[in-house]
Scaffold this motif. Structure first.
Motif, mmCIF file in Angstrom:
data_model
loop_
_atom_site.group_PDB
_atom_site.id
_atom_site.type_symbol
_atom_site.label_atom_id
_atom_site.label_comp_id
_atom_site.label_asym_id
_atom_site.label_seq_id
_atom_site.Cartn_x
_atom_site.Cartn_y
_atom_site.Cartn_z
ATOM 1 N N LYS A 42 39.374 41.411 74.205
ATOM 2 C CA LYS A 42 39.402 39.979 74.482
ATOM 3 C C LYS A 42 40.584 39.347 73.749
ATOM 4 C CE LYS A 42 35.610 40.046 76.900
ATOM 5 N NZ LYS A 42 35.603 39.759 78.348
ATOM 6 N N ALA A 43 41.018 38.213 74.266
ATOM 7 C CA ALA A 43 42.216 37.567 73.730
ATOM 8 C C ALA A 43 42.171 37.327 72.217
ATOM 9 C CB ALA A 43 42.481 36.263 74.477
ATOM 10 N N PRO A 44 41.061 36.811 71.682
ATOM 11 C CA PRO A 44 41.056 36.531 70.232
ATOM 12 C C PRO A 44 41.302 37.786 69.385
ATOM 13 C CG PRO A 44 39.263 35.383 71.301
ATOM 14 C CD PRO A 44 39.828 36.317 72.333
ATOM 15 N N SER A 45 40.865 38.951 69.886
ATOM 16 C CA SER A 45 41.060 40.192 69.120
ATOM 17 C C SER A 45 42.535 40.499 68.936
ATOM 18 C CB SER A 45 40.382 41.354 69.836
ATOM 19 O OG SER A 45 39.032 41.051 70.072
ATOM 20 N N LEU A 46 43.303 40.032 69.906
ATOM 21 C CA LEU A 46 44.734 40.292 69.901
ATOM 22 C C LEU A 46 45.416 39.664 68.696
ATOM 23 C CD1 LEU A 46 46.494 40.322 73.254
ATOM 24 C CD2 LEU A 46 47.662 39.165 71.398
ATOM 25 N N TYR A 47 44.831 38.556 68.239
ATOM 26 C CA TYR A 47 45.438 37.831 67.114
ATOM 27 C C TYR A 47 45.211 38.527 65.774
ATOM 28 C CZ TYR A 47 46.664 34.057 70.256
ATOM 29 O OH TYR A 47 47.229 33.324 71.264
ATOM 30 N N LYS A 48 44.405 39.591 65.790
ATOM 31 C CA LYS A 48 44.277 40.400 64.570
ATOM 32 C C LYS A 48 45.488 41.315 64.409
ATOM 33 C CE LYS A 48 40.129 39.036 63.334
ATOM 34 N NZ LYS A 48 39.845 38.346 62.069
ATOM 35 N N HIS A 49 46.209 41.518 65.541
ATOM 36 C CA HIS A 49 47.362 42.420 65.510
ATOM 37 C C HIS A 49 48.688 41.670 65.456
ATOM 38 C CE1 HIS A 49 44.718 45.833 66.371
ATOM 39 N NE2 HIS A 49 44.096 45.029 67.213
ATOM 40 N N TYR A 50 48.749 40.542 66.168
ATOM 41 C CA TYR A 50 49.970 39.720 66.158
ATOM 42 C C TYR A 50 49.566 38.262 66.010
ATOM 43 C CZ TYR A 50 52.100 44.000 67.862
ATOM 44 O OH TYR A 50 52.517 45.298 67.972
ATOM 45 N N LYS A 51 50.362 37.524 65.262
ATOM 46 C CA LYS A 51 49.956 36.156 64.925
ATOM 47 C C LYS A 51 50.176 35.171 66.066
ATOM 48 C CE LYS A 51 53.413 33.269 62.850
ATOM 49 N NZ LYS A 51 54.643 33.444 63.647
ATOM 50 N N SER A 52 50.961 35.563 67.081
ATOM 51 C CA SER A 52 51.175 34.675 68.226
ATOM 52 C C SER A 52 51.735 35.480 69.403
ATOM 53 C CB SER A 52 52.150 33.556 67.867
ATOM 54 O OG SER A 52 53.441 34.090 67.656
ATOM 55 N N LYS A 53 51.755 34.854 70.563
ATOM 56 C CA LYS A 53 52.355 35.470 71.742
ATOM 57 C C LYS A 53 53.844 35.729 71.501
ATOM 58 C CE LYS A 53 53.259 34.166 76.569
ATOM 59 N NZ LYS A 53 53.182 33.001 77.497
ATOM 60 N N GLN A 54 54.502 34.775 70.866
ATOM 61 C CA GLN A 54 55.926 34.936 70.563
ATOM 62 C C GLN A 54 56.153 36.145 69.655
ATOM 63 O OE1 GLN A 54 58.547 33.138 71.874
ATOM 64 N NE2 GLN A 54 59.799 34.710 70.878
ATOM 65 N N ALA A 55 55.216 36.378 68.711
ATOM 66 C CA ALA A 55 55.357 37.506 67.782
ATOM 67 C C ALA A 55 55.309 38.835 68.537
ATOM 68 C CB ALA A 55 54.265 37.454 66.717
ATOM 69 N N ILE A 56 54.554 38.883 69.632
ATOM 70 C CA ILE A 56 54.507 40.095 70.457
ATOM 71 C C ILE A 56 55.876 40.327 71.097
ATOM 72 C CG2 ILE A 56 53.474 41.169 72.503
ATOM 73 C CD1 ILE A 56 50.904 39.587 71.894
ATOM 74 N N PHE A 57 56.436 39.244 71.648
ATOM 75 C CA PHE A 57 57.770 39.329 72.251
ATOM 76 C C PHE A 57 58.793 39.804 71.220
ATOM 77 C CE2 PHE A 57 61.888 37.629 73.485
ATOM 78 C CZ PHE A 57 61.956 37.931 74.839
ATOM 79 N N ASP A 58 58.768 39.202 70.050
ATOM 80 C CA ASP A 58 59.722 39.575 68.997
ATOM 81 C C ASP A 58 59.570 41.042 68.599
ATOM 82 O OD1 ASP A 58 60.548 36.951 69.078
ATOM 83 O OD2 ASP A 58 59.439 36.341 67.288
ATOM 84 N N ALA A 59 58.319 41.509 68.559
ATOM 85 C CA ALA A 59 58.075 42.905 68.185
ATOM 86 C C ALA A 59 58.653 43.860 69.228
ATOM 87 C CB ALA A 59 56.572 43.144 68.018
ATOM 88 N N ILE A 60 58.617 43.436 70.494
ATOM 89 C CA ILE A 60 59.199 44.260 71.561
ATOM 90 C C ILE A 60 60.720 44.379 71.374
ATOM 91 C CG2 ILE A 60 59.695 44.359 74.045
ATOM 92 C CD1 ILE A 60 56.924 43.039 74.494
#
Lengths: 205, 205
Positions: B35-53
């Motif tokens: 679920k979406a909230p679980s995702l925030y345990k790994h990355y602090k924001s959607k932008q942070a996911i992009f930056d990690a890529i």
DNA sequence: GTCTATAAGAAGATAGAC
DNA sequence: GTCTATCTTCTTATAGAC
């Protein structure tokens, strides 16, 4: 320019800079100088504005070739221009083509918008490929075919010769769309490209 | 593959197809199977996911050249491969290069994502131009320089010769990214391009 | 680390006065 | 045709239990 047209103009500018999804109807309205709800008297949705831009483009591109100072629809009529096509004339043709595509306000904004939306659906993909691959190759192929027929250049594969002429122009254009400050470098490479192209196809076969 | 990495993988797929703004954290989470909230345990924001890529890409590209079956970082060490470089070998090199860029899953998705986000800021523009213009021209220029040094091809302007080799490959790649069904046509043009390239630069100067 | 519940705010679009 | 006010929905992100 009336409001309906100004909406398209400002929306195109914003879409080309930020992409459709990152532009809000409020932004468009603000640029036009009205409030967002007023905008809905002219277009029924944000998507309808985008669609209207695509429609308008389809009309404008009919006249595009003329803006390049070539007839565009009748290559045979253009043959006169290429009667005395030497290297310097070819360089001028390539730089004019490049500069027109890069600096013409409407052309540049539309290309950048399409770049950002090209994967959205099959139709937009076809519009992009048609405008920046098929159409240039077809038309420039006819022109180069005329030059070959007049014995000024030589090739037994004009489509590939055309790809060799156009592909570097296209690639340098995409570089300048991203990083306008590299235009001087791109123009230098463009001129060298065309002089080399002329030497390669002027001496063989 | 752990969850943190699977998030990057699924996000990259979605970003490359729909663009950053049209992908919602719910979509990414769903693909991963959480679920979406679980995702925030790994990355602090959607932008942070992009930056990690983007960060991950910077690491991967160090090994990219090796995947092309060339050393990549030491052109002199690659010289052996090009000792007997004839037209068929050059065609093979070009088609391998093209096919790798087009079909390698990570490379393709990353390129498409960057295509959609290239105007977002100066840094992304530089990443794109670096990866798909400067780096290929620099490295392929070194390889073609070696081939010229061995007398198998001839040019007094290797950078422009490299532009002539690479620009059609790049343009055909962008066509196939938009319209994958045109790959057969692109491969045909690609082979004709390289055979023509070989003839042009094999006979002059 | 994952979940449910929910807050907080943004964005597209409509209603109705002028 | 333009405005103010508002609705509805969507989207990111957090709180807190398990």
């Amino acid at each position: 320019m009336d409001t309906k047209q100004r909406i398209l103009d400002e929306a195109l500018t914003l879409f080309s800079e930020k992409g459709f999804a990152n532009v809000f109807v409020t932004d468009i309205a603000e640029k036009v100088g009205i409030k967002a709800p007023s905008l809905y008297k002219h277009y029924k949705s944000k998507q309808a504005i985008f669609d209207a831009i695509i429609d308008e483009m389809n009309h404008r591109f009919e006249h595009q070739a003329q803006a390049l100072s070539i007839n565009g629809t009748d290559p045979a009529a253009d043959a006169e221009i290429y009667k005395n096509m030497d290297e310097d004339h070819l360089v001028r043709l390539g730089i004019d083509l490049f500069s027109y595509y890069l600096h013409d306000s409407y052309t540049r904004r539309f290309r950048k918008m399409l770049t950002l939306e090209q994967f959205k659906d099959k139709e937009l993909a076809k519009v992009y490929t048609g405008q920046y691959f098929d159409m240039p190759l077809t038309y420039q192929g006819m022109l180069l075919g005329l030059i070959v027929a007049q014995g000024l250049l030589a090739s037994d594969n004009v489509p590939i010769m055309t790809l060799h002429f156009y592909a570097p122009i296209y690639m340098l254009l995409t570089v300048c769309d991203r990083e306008p400050e590299r235009e001087p470098e791109a123009l230098k490479l463009l001129e060298e490209h065309i002089r080399q192209f002329d030497k390669l196809y002027g001496r063989n076969f």
